[in-house]
Every structure is written in structure tokens, then in C-alpha cells.
Design an enzyme around this catalytic site. Sequence first.
Site, PDB file in Angstrom:
ATOM      1  N   SER A 166     -14.510   2.518   9.121  1.00  0.00           N
ATOM      2  CA  SER A 166     -13.051   2.739   9.562  1.00  0.00           C
ATOM      3  C   SER A 166     -12.872   1.563  10.563  1.00  0.00           C
ATOM      4  CB  SER A 166     -13.743   4.438  10.439  1.00  0.00           C
ATOM      5  OG  SER A 166     -12.278   4.817  11.429  1.00  0.00           O
ATOM      6  N   TYR A 217     -18.324   9.470  16.188  1.00  0.00           N
ATOM      7  CA  TYR A 217     -18.109   8.701  14.743  1.00  0.00           C
ATOM      8  C   TYR A 217     -17.621   7.310  15.061  1.00  0.00           C
ATOM      9  CZ  TYR A 217     -14.699   8.591  11.158  1.00  0.00           C
ATOM     10  OH  TYR A 217     -13.693   8.634  10.107  1.00  0.00           O
ATOM     11  N   ALA A 218     -17.451   6.543  16.131  1.00  0.00           N
ATOM     12  CA  ALA A 218     -17.129   4.829  16.206  1.00  0.00           C
ATOM     13  C   ALA A 218     -18.186   4.449  15.671  1.00  0.00           C
ATOM     14  CB  ALA A 218     -16.611   4.767  17.369  1.00  0.00           C
TER      15      ALA A 218
HETATM   16  N1  LIG Z   1      -8.540  10.073   6.436  1.00  0.00           N
HETATM   17  C1  LIG Z   1      -8.627   8.965   7.495  1.00  0.00           C
HETATM   18  O1  LIG Z   1      -7.852   9.139   8.262  1.00  0.00           O
HETATM   19  C2  LIG Z   1      -9.785   8.769   7.859  1.00  0.00           C
HETATM   20  C3  LIG Z   1      -9.665   7.082   8.099  1.00  0.00           C
HETATM   21  C4  LIG Z   1     -11.136   6.132   8.317  1.00  0.00           C
HETATM   22  C5  LIG Z   1     -12.562   7.199   7.882  1.00  0.00           C
HETATM   23  N2  LIG Z   1     -11.980   7.294   7.257  1.00  0.00           N
HETATM   24  C6  LIG Z   1     -13.666   8.526   6.216  1.00  0.00           C
HETATM   25  O2  LIG Z   1     -13.295   8.510   5.317  1.00  0.00           O
HETATM   26  C7  LIG Z   1     -13.991   9.286   4.231  1.00  0.00           C
HETATM   27  C8  LIG Z   1     -13.586  10.734   3.753  1.00  0.00           C
HETATM   28  O3  LIG Z   1     -12.512  10.830   4.843  1.00  0.00           O
HETATM   29  P1  LIG Z   1     -11.346  11.902   4.193  1.00  0.00           P
HETATM   30  O4  LIG Z   1     -10.617  11.728   5.046  1.00  0.00           O
HETATM   31  O5  LIG Z   1     -11.246  11.960   3.447  1.00  0.00           O
HETATM   32  O6  LIG Z   1     -12.821  12.896   4.611  1.00  0.00           O
HETATM   33  P2  LIG Z   1     -12.254  14.755   4.629  1.00  0.00           P
HETATM   34  O7  LIG Z   1     -12.442  15.764   5.396  1.00  0.00           O
HETATM   35  O8  LIG Z   1     -10.835  15.730   3.804  1.00  0.00           O
HETATM   36  O9  LIG Z   1     -12.666  15.090   2.799  1.00  0.00           O
HETATM   37  C9  LIG Z   1     -14.079  14.557   2.924  1.00  0.00           C
HETATM   38  C10 LIG Z   1     -15.555  15.409   2.163  1.00  0.00           C
HETATM   39  O10 LIG Z   1     -16.336  15.207   2.618  1.00  0.00           O
HETATM   40  C11 LIG Z   1     -17.461  16.187   1.790  1.00  0.00           C
HETATM   41  N3  LIG Z   1     -18.440  16.371   3.352  1.00  0.00           N
HETATM   42  C12 LIG Z   1     -18.560  16.573   4.380  1.00  0.00           C
HETATM   43  N4  LIG Z   1     -20.091  15.935   4.930  1.00  0.00           N
HETATM   44  C13 LIG Z   1     -20.481  16.362   4.006  1.00  0.00           C
HETATM   45  C14 LIG Z   1     -21.411  15.488   3.522  1.00  0.00           C
HETATM   46  N5  LIG Z   1     -22.945  15.613   4.620  1.00  0.00           N
HETATM   47  N6  LIG Z   1     -22.740  15.487   2.056  1.00  0.00           N
HETATM   48  C15 LIG Z   1     -21.594  15.938   0.878  1.00  0.00           C
HETATM   49  N7  LIG Z   1     -19.897  16.301   1.552  1.00  0.00           N
HETATM   50  C16 LIG Z   1     -19.639  15.420   2.597  1.00  0.00           C
HETATM   51  C17 LIG Z   1     -16.294  17.221   2.354  1.00  0.00           C
HETATM   52  O11 LIG Z   1     -16.710  19.065   1.491  1.00  0.00           O
HETATM   53  C18 LIG Z   1     -15.326  16.696   1.901  1.00  0.00           C
HETATM   54  O12 LIG Z   1     -15.240  16.936   0.952  1.00  0.00           O
HETATM   55  C19 LIG Z   1     -14.973   9.741   6.024  1.00  0.00           C
HETATM   56  O13 LIG Z   1     -16.332   8.871   5.647  1.00  0.00           O
HETATM   57  C20 LIG Z   1     -13.828   9.466   6.714  1.00  0.00           C
HETATM   58  O14 LIG Z   1     -14.804   8.868   7.583  1.00  0.00           O
HETATM   59  C21 LIG Z   1     -11.758   8.441   6.756  1.00  0.00           C
END
Ligand SMILES: NC(=O)c1ccc[n+]([C@@H]2O[C@H](COP(=O)([O-])OP(=O)(O)OC[C@H]3O[C@@H](n4cnc5c(N)ncnc54)[C@H](O)[C@@H]3O)[C@@H](O)[C@H]2O)c1
Length: 256
Positions: A149, A163-164
Site C-alpha cells: 500500500s 496496517y502501515a
Molecule cells: N482498497 C484500497 O484502497 C487498498 C489500498 C491499498 C492496499 N490495499 C490492499 O489490497 C488488498 C485487497 O484489498 P481490498 O480493498 O480488495 O479489500 P476487501 O476487504 O474488499 O477484500 C479483501 C478480501 O480478502 C479476504 N480476506 C480477508 N482476510 C483474509 C484472510 N485472513 N485469509 C484469506 N482471505 C482473507 C476477504 O474475505 C475479502 O474477500 C489488501 O491487502 C489491502 O490492504 C487496498
Amino acid sequence: MSSHAGRVALVTGAGRGIGRAMADAHSAAGAKVAYLDHDPALAEEAAAAAKQRGCEAMALSADVADDQAVAEACRRVSETLGPIEILVNNAGISPKSGGDGKRSPVWDMQPDEWRRVIDVNLTGGFNCVRAVVPGMRELGRGRIVNISSVAGRTYCDIVGVHYAASKAALIGFTKHLAGELGPDGITINAIAPGRIDTPLMRGSAPEANEAARLATPLRRLGSPEDVASMCLFLTSDGAAFVTGQVCDVAGGWLLT
Ligand SMILES: NC(=O)c1ccc[n+]([C@@H]2O[C@H](COP(=O)([O-])OP(=O)(O)OC[C@H]3O[C@@H](n4cnc5c(N)ncnc54)[C@H](O)[C@@H]3O)[C@@H](O)[C@H]2O)c1
């Protein structure tokens, strides 16, 4: 023919959001994709939709923080689809337990919440890498992408310190393993998304997301597909000489 045709890809957190878009992009490019998610219904639904489009896909339900469950899931993927050549470590959480979609400040953060974020976001990646690398070394090739991120690169007011810290650690994890795994023909890179419109992002206070949009030079939130196209490039033959890199997909937000 696409360089993904017939390759086996495992994407974690593939039930929705960015993970689902990356898994779908790989299946559309001809890869055989294992959709792994903690939520079995989401994994099933996403894999079934891919199969309906004529793709070879399977659903797996596991918590990436559980090393035994991850090892078992990887074994099932290899048995069913073939040796795993592509791993996308995407599953991640960003608890907003401060109320009204806000993070907890460090002085209120509960140790259990800290541990869970590190277990899922960082140790989850370790568990998956540890499970797939022996097979990739046997093949003499592999592609790993870790979803970090921009909050792992610089201060971001929206997220908690757990998280960071986990996302910054994934960058060190990526750079170290680029050195360790390169001689076996395995590349490993990270993507640092900005604000991407997903259920996770919508868990933050709406005014925080709007402020992020206005602070983004491209003046929009990202889509899961924006991240998926970078991921597809990093796992393609076109990125064969790219390893240990952190690629921002953030519309210029929080540029470092
Ligand atoms: N959305 C953003 O703005 C953003 C920004 C930077 C980084 N990210 C990163 O991108 C990735 C995906 O984020 P997103 O926004 O699609 O999130 P989301 O919450 O919409 O989807 C995450 C998915 O991961 C699954 N999950 C959660 N914990 C789990 C575990 N312990 N084991 C297996 N599956 C698990 C959830 O069930 C969900 O389907 C994450 O790592 C997040 O930190 C997202």
C-alpha cells in the site's frame, strides 16, 4: 498466445475487491486460477463466475494466517490444476475500530487487533510463499506479487499503525526475497495501491475517501481493474527482468 495461457495462479483474498479483479484478469488471460478466500461463499461465487466464462478455476477457503490451512490449500491446487507458477499475496485487513470508519490511535489499539493485522497482512504472505516456493524452485520459474500500500511507504492519515507497519514490512519482504529467489528464476514484486474503490475502502469514513480523491492528482479513486492490469503485467513474460520493485498504482496520491 498470452504468456499466461495454461499457467496456474493462486490469488489470496480473491472473493471480492482487488483480489477478485486480479484473479479474473488472470483467468481472462488464460491462466488456471485458484480463488482463495477466508469467506467460502465469496470464493465459490467468484470461481463459479470464472468457470461460467469458460475458464479453468477452483475455489478454496482458508485463512492465510493459518500456515497448515495454507499448505493444505496449496497442495490441493497443485493436485487439481498443476504446479503453482504465480502467487498473488493480496488478502489483507485494515480494521477501523475507532468508530465512524476511523482508525484506532495507537494508545487505544488493542494488542489482539495489532497481532491479527500482522498475522493476516504479513505472516499470511510468508505462509503462502513458504508453501509455493519449493514447487517454483523445482520448475525453475515463478512469479510472486505482494499487495502492499502507499501507506507502507509514507504517512497516511486514514489507516492504523498496524496496517502501515504490515504494508511497510511487505516491502522489505519483497526486496529481501528478490535477492533470495532470483537465482531460481523466481521474480517477486510489490504493488502499492492508493485509494481503490472496494468494500475495504468503503469501510473508511466517506469524508476521508473524498479528501483522498481530491488529493489524488488524477482526481479519482482507483478501480480494482487499475491494480489488476499492473499485476497482470508483473506476472507476464514482459516483466521477466523486473524483480524487487514496488509499483505504485495510486493516481499520484502520496507520491514519495
Ligand atoms: N482498497 C484500497 O484502497 C487498498 C489500498 C491499498 C492496499 N490495499 C490492499 O489490497 C488488498 C485487497 O484489498 P481490498 O480493498 O480488495 O479489500 P476487501 O476487504 O474488499 O477484500 C479483501 C478480501 O480478502 C479476504 N480476506 C480477508 N482476510 C483474509 C484472510 N485472513 N485469509 C484469506 N482471505 C482473507 C476477504 O474475505 C475479502 O474477500 C489488501 O491487502 C489491502 O490492504 C487496498
